[in-house]
Motif scaffolding. Sequence first.
Motif, PDB file in Angstrom:
ATOM      1  N   ALA A 261      -0.386  25.980  -1.969  1.00  0.00           N
ATOM      2  CA  ALA A 261       0.073  25.827  -0.593  1.00  0.00           C
ATOM      3  C   ALA A 261      -0.205  24.418  -0.093  1.00  0.00           C
ATOM      4  CB  ALA A 261      -0.603  26.851   0.312  1.00  0.00           C
ATOM      5  N   GLU A 262       0.562  24.034   0.914  1.00  0.00           N
ATOM      6  CA  GLU A 262       0.535  22.687   1.468  1.00  0.00           C
ATOM      7  C   GLU A 262       0.386  22.749   2.986  1.00  0.00           C
ATOM      8  OE1 GLU A 262       4.125  20.075   0.637  1.00  0.00           O
ATOM      9  OE2 GLU A 262       4.350  20.584   2.757  1.00  0.00           O
ATOM     10  N   VAL A 263      -0.153  21.674   3.530  1.00  0.00           N
ATOM     11  CA  VAL A 263      -0.176  21.482   4.975  1.00  0.00           C
ATOM     12  C   VAL A 263       0.369  20.091   5.262  1.00  0.00           C
ATOM     13  CG1 VAL A 263      -2.532  20.548   5.024  1.00  0.00           C
ATOM     14  CG2 VAL A 263      -1.609  21.700   7.058  1.00  0.00           C
ATOM     15  N   CYS A 264       0.926  19.914   6.462  1.00  0.00           N
ATOM     16  CA  CYS A 264       1.489  18.612   6.820  1.00  0.00           C
ATOM     17  C   CYS A 264       0.593  17.893   7.826  1.00  0.00           C
ATOM     18  CB  CYS A 264       2.895  18.772   7.379  1.00  0.00           C
ATOM     19  SG  CYS A 264       4.095  19.218   6.107  1.00  0.00           S
ATOM     20  N   VAL A 265       0.729  16.575   7.826  1.00  0.00           N
ATOM     21  CA  VAL A 265      -0.127  15.715   8.636  1.00  0.00           C
ATOM     22  C   VAL A 265      -0.072  16.103  10.111  1.00  0.00           C
ATOM     23  CG1 VAL A 265      -0.419  13.347   9.463  1.00  0.00           C
ATOM     24  CG2 VAL A 265       0.006  13.783   7.029  1.00  0.00           C
ATOM     25  N   HIS A 266       1.122  16.351  10.635  1.00  0.00           N
ATOM     26  CA  HIS A 266       1.236  16.616  12.071  1.00  0.00           C
ATOM     27  C   HIS A 266       0.591  17.926  12.484  1.00  0.00           C
ATOM     28  CE1 HIS A 266       4.797  17.905   9.925  1.00  0.00           C
ATOM     29  NE2 HIS A 266       5.229  18.637  10.915  1.00  0.00           N
ATOM     30  N   ALA A 300      -9.359  24.678   5.880  1.00  0.00           N
ATOM     31  CA  ALA A 300      -8.734  25.096   4.617  1.00  0.00           C
ATOM     32  C   ALA A 300      -8.495  23.915   3.690  1.00  0.00           C
ATOM     33  CB  ALA A 300      -7.429  25.833   4.893  1.00  0.00           C
ATOM     34  N   VAL A 301      -8.270  22.722   4.258  1.00  0.00           N
ATOM     35  CA  VAL A 301      -8.187  21.520   3.434  1.00  0.00           C
ATOM     36  C   VAL A 301      -9.556  21.223   2.827  1.00  0.00           C
ATOM     37  CG1 VAL A 301      -7.812  19.024   3.440  1.00  0.00           C
ATOM     38  CG2 VAL A 301      -6.230  20.524   4.664  1.00  0.00           C
ATOM     39  N   ASP A 307      -3.875  22.959  -0.905  1.00  0.00           N
ATOM     40  CA  ASP A 307      -3.967  22.083  -2.070  1.00  0.00           C
ATOM     41  C   ASP A 307      -3.437  20.679  -1.822  1.00  0.00           C
ATOM     42  OD1 ASP A 307      -4.798  24.194  -4.119  1.00  0.00           O
ATOM     43  OD2 ASP A 307      -2.969  25.073  -3.284  1.00  0.00           O
ATOM     44  N   ILE A 308      -2.422  20.552  -0.972  1.00  0.00           N
ATOM     45  CA  ILE A 308      -1.686  19.289  -0.835  1.00  0.00           C
ATOM     46  C   ILE A 308      -1.466  18.993   0.644  1.00  0.00           C
ATOM     47  CG2 ILE A 308       0.644  18.301  -1.139  1.00  0.00           C
ATOM     48  CD1 ILE A 308       0.687  19.636  -3.912  1.00  0.00           C
ATOM     49  N   ILE A 309      -1.496  17.711   0.991  1.00  0.00           N
ATOM     50  CA  ILE A 309      -1.096  17.257   2.323  1.00  0.00           C
ATOM     51  C   ILE A 309       0.171  16.418   2.172  1.00  0.00           C
ATOM     52  CG2 ILE A 309      -1.710  15.930   4.369  1.00  0.00           C
ATOM     53  CD1 ILE A 309      -4.649  16.402   3.696  1.00  0.00           C
ATOM     54  N   VAL A 357      -7.526  11.268  -0.661  1.00  0.00           N
ATOM     55  CA  VAL A 357      -6.877  10.819  -1.898  1.00  0.00           C
ATOM     56  C   VAL A 357      -6.543  12.020  -2.794  1.00  0.00           C
ATOM     57  CG1 VAL A 357      -7.266   9.537  -4.038  1.00  0.00           C
ATOM     58  CG2 VAL A 357      -7.844   8.508  -1.835  1.00  0.00           C
ATOM     59  N   LYS A 358      -7.450  12.949  -2.871  1.00  0.00           N
ATOM     60  CA  LYS A 358      -7.220  14.144  -3.690  1.00  0.00           C
ATOM     61  C   LYS A 358      -5.981  14.905  -3.232  1.00  0.00           C
ATOM     62  CE  LYS A 358      -9.615  18.519  -4.842  1.00  0.00           C
ATOM     63  NZ  LYS A 358     -10.884  19.254  -4.624  1.00  0.00           N
ATOM     64  N   LYS A 359      -5.840  15.103  -1.921  1.00  0.00           N
ATOM     65  CA  LYS A 359      -4.770  15.952  -1.393  1.00  0.00           C
ATOM     66  C   LYS A 359      -3.422  15.247  -1.311  1.00  0.00           C
ATOM     67  CE  LYS A 359      -7.677  19.322  -0.654  1.00  0.00           C
ATOM     68  NZ  LYS A 359      -7.646  20.572  -1.447  1.00  0.00           N
ATOM     69  N   THR A 360      -3.424  13.916  -1.259  1.00  0.00           N
ATOM     70  CA  THR A 360      -2.160  13.187  -1.110  1.00  0.00           C
ATOM     71  C   THR A 360      -1.676  12.546  -2.408  1.00  0.00           C
ATOM     72  OG1 THR A 360      -3.278  11.138  -0.433  1.00  0.00           O
ATOM     73  CG2 THR A 360      -2.634  12.670   1.319  1.00  0.00           C
ATOM     74  N   SER A 361      -2.535  12.473  -3.405  1.00  0.00           N
ATOM     75  CA  SER A 361      -2.140  11.813  -4.659  1.00  0.00           C
ATOM     76  C   SER A 361      -2.440  12.677  -5.867  1.00  0.00           C
ATOM     77  CB  SER A 361      -2.854  10.459  -4.801  1.00  0.00           C
ATOM     78  OG  SER A 361      -2.471   9.583  -3.774  1.00  0.00           O
ATOM     79  N   HIS A 362      -3.744  12.904  -6.144  1.00  0.00           N
ATOM     80  CA  HIS A 362      -4.125  13.629  -7.363  1.00  0.00           C
ATOM     81  C   HIS A 362      -3.466  15.007  -7.430  1.00  0.00           C
ATOM     82  CE1 HIS A 362      -6.903  10.409  -7.537  1.00  0.00           C
ATOM     83  NE2 HIS A 362      -8.000  11.024  -7.138  1.00  0.00           N
TER      84      HIS A 362
END
Length: 447
Positions: A261-266, A300-301, A307-309, A357-362
């Motif tokens: 699952a993902e979350v967005c910056v806003h 949750a982040v 997992d991802i932003i 870095v983990k959530k936006t790249s790795h």
Amino acid sequence: MNKLLIKNATLVNEGRIYASDVLIEGERIARIAPHIEAPDAQVIDAAGRHLIPGMIDDQVHFREPGLTHKGTIASESRAAVAGGTTSFMEMPNVNPQTTTLAALEAKYQIAARSSAANYSFYLGATNDNLEEIKRLDPKQSCGVKVFMGSSTGNMLVDNQETLAAIFRESPVLIVTHCEDTPSIKVLEDQARAQWGEDVPMREHGRIRSDEACYKSSSMAVALAKQHGAKLHVLHLTSAKELSLFTASHDVSELKDKNITAEVCVHHLFFNERDYDTLGSQIKCNPAVKSEADQQALLEAVRSDVLDIIATDHAPHTWQEKQNSYFGAPSGVPLVQHSLQALLELYHQGIFTLETIVKKTSHAVAERFQVEDRGYLREGYYADVVLLDLNKPYVVSNDNLLYLCGWSPFNGYRFQSTVEMTLVNGQIAWQNGQLSDQIRGKRLTFNR
């Protein structure tokens, strides 16, 4: 072959923060070590600044082809590079829709000519293009996008047999927009009965409710479990939905994990109180919701349930956004300031640099099996970003690169600045100046 030597940097990579030099030869990182000498290299002194892998944004709408009055691959990729995003994965709800393999390849051709960042594109699902999905080469695309709520044209996939077949047959990762349209329609009708066309924007999070999100996302999770599909649920917005997902603390697990699952910056940065000042500027689907939902997403982040932003960057013109509730389109331009917004959360003590870095790249590289990107590693593409965490940056119309010309962050004073962005070893952005000569590459996948 060009050579760049980045000296005295503070690297943020793979859960560590440490001092190092980085030597770049051509498109790739040649060496990472404490003290590197390379007499024939261009030297960049990064003392006092942090070097990170470029953000890989797995969810953007760049509006080309067909909606180019809102944005283009050229304009929005340049805004992305200025904000520290070096690779993007773009959505299929354009015109013509990206629902055939021919339309998919046509978008790659546009990007090859015009994109400043690295790129991949989703094949969109409809109620009647299952055969196209089955023919998709897993190396050809980042994934298949299924709108299980809120879409344009015929991209709302609401046929249950078709949904089951897509989850059973898709040869690649399925990404979903999860909102239950019938539930939302009931609440829209109630709001219209109370306010007419002038529904207050602050009602948006209640109309596009947590129940509507949960009903759809729980269906997607159930389908993935039933058919053993690889599923990535996009832009989670509610505390209620988080119960559907399990934490993965080691990013290397993500390539084999069935459901992420993902979350967005806003949704991390704003909550329903911000409608009073920003109104339709933060109207998006799924909606910015309550402060309690926002706090649950932030936690949750931190706990690795999310997992991802990403951004879900989705520009509309300022004129379009000035309409009343039902007329103002949903979507927010974000890619130029997404990393800076996350760094505000670092400055507030909410996230660590390692987590960002983990959530936006790795994590994006692992989940989508992106080849040779997403890390600062020898042999990997030199997609890197140099940050000054102590240099303020004020957003204004004068420094926006979006074609739409506005941002919900207009006037905001960020504490950090994206000083330099390298795409495939080339300086694409430096000290507020963009190089128009840089072109990104098509993302490749280890599948």
